[in-house]
Design a protein around this motif. Structure first.
Motif, short mmCIF file in Angstrom:
data_model
loop_
_atom_site.label_atom_id
_atom_site.label_comp_id
_atom_site.label_asym_id
_atom_site.label_seq_id
_atom_site.Cartn_x
_atom_site.Cartn_y
_atom_site.Cartn_z
N PHE A 101 0.81 -1.22 0.00
CA PHE A 101 0.00 0.00 0.00
C PHE A 101 0.85 1.27 0.00
O PHE A 101 0.57 2.21 -0.75
CB PHE A 101 -0.94 -0.01 1.21
CG PHE A 101 -1.68 1.28 1.40
CD1 PHE A 101 -2.73 1.62 0.55
CD2 PHE A 101 -1.33 2.17 2.41
CE1 PHE A 101 -3.42 2.82 0.71
CE2 PHE A 101 -2.01 3.37 2.58
CZ PHE A 101 -3.06 3.69 1.74
N ALA A 102 1.87 1.31 0.86
CA ALA A 102 2.70 2.51 0.95
C ALA A 102 3.36 2.84 -0.39
O ALA A 102 3.44 4.01 -0.78
CB ALA A 102 3.77 2.33 2.04
N GLU A 103 3.81 1.81 -1.09
CA GLU A 103 4.45 2.04 -2.38
C GLU A 103 3.43 2.51 -3.43
O GLU A 103 3.72 3.39 -4.24
CB GLU A 103 5.13 0.75 -2.85
CG GLU A 103 6.28 0.29 -1.98
CD GLU A 103 6.92 -0.98 -2.50
OE1 GLU A 103 6.61 -1.38 -3.64
OE2 GLU A 103 7.72 -1.59 -1.76
N ALA A 104 2.24 1.91 -3.39
CA ALA A 104 1.19 2.32 -4.33
C ALA A 104 0.76 3.75 -4.07
O ALA A 104 0.52 4.53 -5.00
CB ALA A 104 0.00 1.38 -4.22
N LEU A 105 0.69 4.12 -2.79
CA LEU A 105 0.31 5.48 -2.42
C LEU A 105 1.37 6.48 -2.86
O LEU A 105 1.07 7.53 -3.44
CB LEU A 105 0.08 5.57 -0.92
CG LEU A 105 -0.42 6.91 -0.38
CD1 LEU A 105 -1.79 7.23 -0.95
CD2 LEU A 105 -0.47 6.88 1.15
N GLU A 106 2.63 6.15 -2.61
CA GLU A 106 3.73 7.03 -3.00
C GLU A 106 3.81 7.15 -4.53
O GLU A 106 4.17 8.20 -5.06
CB GLU A 106 5.05 6.49 -2.45
CG GLU A 106 6.24 7.41 -2.71
CD GLU A 106 7.51 6.90 -2.07
OE1 GLU A 106 8.57 7.54 -2.25
OE2 GLU A 106 7.46 5.85 -1.39
N GLY A 107 3.44 6.10 -5.22
CA GLY A 107 3.46 6.12 -6.68
C GLY A 107 2.24 6.78 -7.29
O GLY A 107 2.07 6.79 -8.51
#
Length: 207
Positions: A101-107
């Motif tokens: 989730f954190a990576e998807a949010l940052e992306g």
């Protein structure tokens, strides 16, 4: 039964109360029945209830995602609304992300969109309706700046303020008793239809 447009297998039903229009109409189905009866034949229906599409094409599923256990269709699906994890109480956990989730949010893979009078979270080609109780956090943001730009006596501002106030009356499922669920749903529909709040949101030009 009606299935996702273009489906070739039928395992993605979106409305079990309608025939698949890509295969024929009700009149065609009645004609088939008549012809079978004329030939001394019958019709066997093999219905598998769990063969439904968990997509935005399925209005029952979308309603459950939007309203949770208060949905009129909540009992149609085998959902554990009270799992061992308290953080998932009255929620649905879906394995849809392609990465953490954190990576998807940052992306910036998530988008907030407005369509058909409702707010959705878009993740690539998937749409997920926002719960009504979350509307206030979005619509109530920067209302002070909106008042400064439009003026407190502005018709648009007053209309928008009324909409925000209506959503403020919605509470989370955990605080709503069974007798209040229908009333809460009515308030959401009324707030959603009150004026053209999307026009007011566009005029605000606030992020």
């Amino acid at each position: 039964m009606a299935q996702r447009p273009g489906s070739t297998h039928g395992y993605d039903v979106i409305d079990p109360t309608r025939l698949n229009p890509e295969l024929g109409t009700e009149a065609d189905f009645f004609t088939l029945q008549t012809e079978l009866r004329n030939r001394g034949m019958g019709l066997v229906l093999d219905i598998v209830p769990n063969h439904m599409s968990a997509s935005s094409d399925n209005s029952w599923w979308m309603d459950v995602l939007e309203h949770g256990p208060e949905s009129a269709y909540a009992s149609y699906f085998d959902i554990d609304w009270h799992p061992p994890s308290r953080s998932l109480e009255s929620k649905i956990l879906l394995p849809v992300l392609g990465r953490p989730f954190a990576e998807a949010l940052e992306g910036r893979e998530f988008k907030l969109i407005f369509a058909d009078g409702r707010l959705f979270l878009q993740y690539f080609e998937s749409l997920f309706p926002l719960a009504p109780k979350t509307y206030l956090a979005i619509l109530g943001k920067n209302t002070d700046k909106l008042r400064e730009q439009l003026g407190e006596e502005s018709t648009v501002y007053q209309e928008y303020s009324g909409i925000v106030a209506a959503f403020a009356g919605l509470r989370s499922p955990a605080t709503v008793t069974p007798g209040e669920a229908g009333e809460k749903r009515f308030r959401f529909e009324a707030a959603n239809d009150y004026g053209n709040w999307s026009a007011a949101a566009r005029k605000s030009k606030l992020s």
